[in-house]
Design a protein around this motif. Structure first.
Motif, short mmCIF file in Angstrom:
data_model
loop_
_atom_site.label_atom_id
_atom_site.label_comp_id
_atom_site.label_asym_id
_atom_site.label_seq_id
_atom_site.Cartn_x
_atom_site.Cartn_y
_atom_site.Cartn_z
N VAL A 59 0.99 -1.32 -0.05
CA VAL A 59 0.04 0.10 -0.08
C VAL A 59 0.84 1.19 -0.18
O VAL A 59 1.49 1.53 -1.12
N ASP A 60 1.29 1.79 1.01
CA ASP A 60 1.75 3.34 1.13
C ASP A 60 3.01 3.06 2.12
O ASP A 60 3.69 3.94 2.61
N ASP A 61 3.34 1.69 2.42
CA ASP A 61 4.69 1.34 3.22
C ASP A 61 5.69 0.74 2.34
O ASP A 61 5.23 -0.41 1.60
N SER A 62 6.96 1.09 2.45
CA SER A 62 7.86 0.55 1.78
C SER A 62 9.19 0.33 2.47
O SER A 62 9.51 0.70 3.63
N TRP A 93 10.20 -1.21 12.63
CA TRP A 93 8.55 -1.94 12.53
C TRP A 93 8.41 -1.65 11.13
O TRP A 93 8.60 -0.60 10.35
N PHE A 94 7.66 -3.03 10.60
CA PHE A 94 7.08 -2.83 9.10
C PHE A 94 5.85 -3.86 9.35
O PHE A 94 6.00 -5.14 9.45
N LEU A 95 4.61 -3.25 8.81
CA LEU A 95 3.53 -4.03 8.77
C LEU A 95 3.11 -4.82 9.99
O LEU A 95 2.79 -5.94 10.18
N GLY A 96 3.46 -4.32 11.20
CA GLY A 96 3.36 -4.68 12.64
C GLY A 96 4.28 -5.73 12.98
O GLY A 96 4.08 -6.30 14.12
N ASP A 110 9.96 -10.22 14.35
CA ASP A 110 9.21 -10.73 15.61
C ASP A 110 7.71 -10.19 15.35
O ASP A 110 7.46 -8.94 15.36
N GLN A 111 6.90 -11.24 15.43
CA GLN A 111 5.47 -10.84 15.41
C GLN A 111 4.78 -11.02 16.71
O GLN A 111 3.64 -11.35 16.78
N GLY A 112 5.43 -10.72 17.76
CA GLY A 112 4.94 -10.97 18.81
C GLY A 112 3.76 -9.83 19.27
O GLY A 112 2.90 -10.44 19.89
#
Length: 173
Positions: A59-62, A93-96, A110-112
């Motif tokens: 989307v708008d995150d790169s 951080w990127f997409l959570g 890490d998706q903690g």
């Protein structure tokens, strides 16, 4: 009437942005990056001297990874000339996902936080009685593996589970 662009926030703006960006990334001006066949939002280039560039856009995150300062600076310069973008420095951080880079440049994702959000949303704030006196949690039987057979089979069953546990069954799945 045919429109050649879309305003930010409109229905088609995300798709129009993706198409324009991906066309540019694959062009001579964008560095002739190759688009992944498996993950279309990933673009990459490998150079004869062993350098590489990876560019991921959602989307708008790169997110960009490059092992050559010269290639990175050149790419960012061309990107800024073409689009109104900001370089925010090293990503943490990127997409959570939390991104950690150690001294040897190894990356860990890490998706903690994502897991905690799921637990908070669907377990701890539900109506389900998951805690028993003296126990910290109720666990599934050893060897349990969820299958399609464990899913609700009718809309009525979905509604019953939604009422019983206090959360959206389709959202949980």
């Amino acid at each position: 009437m045919l429109f050649r662009s879309a305003m930010y926030g409109t229905t088609h703006s995300g798709k129009m942005w993706y198409l324009e960006l991906s066309d540019w990334l694959k062009s001579e001006d964008g560095g002739k990056l190759t688009q992944s066949k498996v993950e279309p939002c990933l673009f990459f280039a490998n150079y004869p001297d062993g350098s590489f560039l990876r560019y991921l856009n959602y989307v708008d995150d790169s997110l960009m990874i490059c092992n050559s300062t010269k290639i990175e600076e050149d790419f960012v310069k061309r990107l800024k000339e073409k689009f109104q973008v900001k370089e925010l420095g090293y990503a943490s951080w990127f997409l959570g996902m939390h991104i950690h880079q150690d001294r040897d440049y190894n990356l860990t994702l890490d998706q903690g936080r994502f897991c905690k959000d799921i637990l908070d949303r669907y377990l701890f704030h539900s109506n389900a009685e998951v805690f028993e006196p003296g126990l910290t949690k109720r666990t599934l039987p050893e060897g349990f593996a969820a299958t399609k057979a464990d899913c609700a089979k009718t809309p009525e069953e979905v509604m019953r589970l939604t009422r019983e546990f206090g959360f959206s069954y389709p959202g949980l799945i």
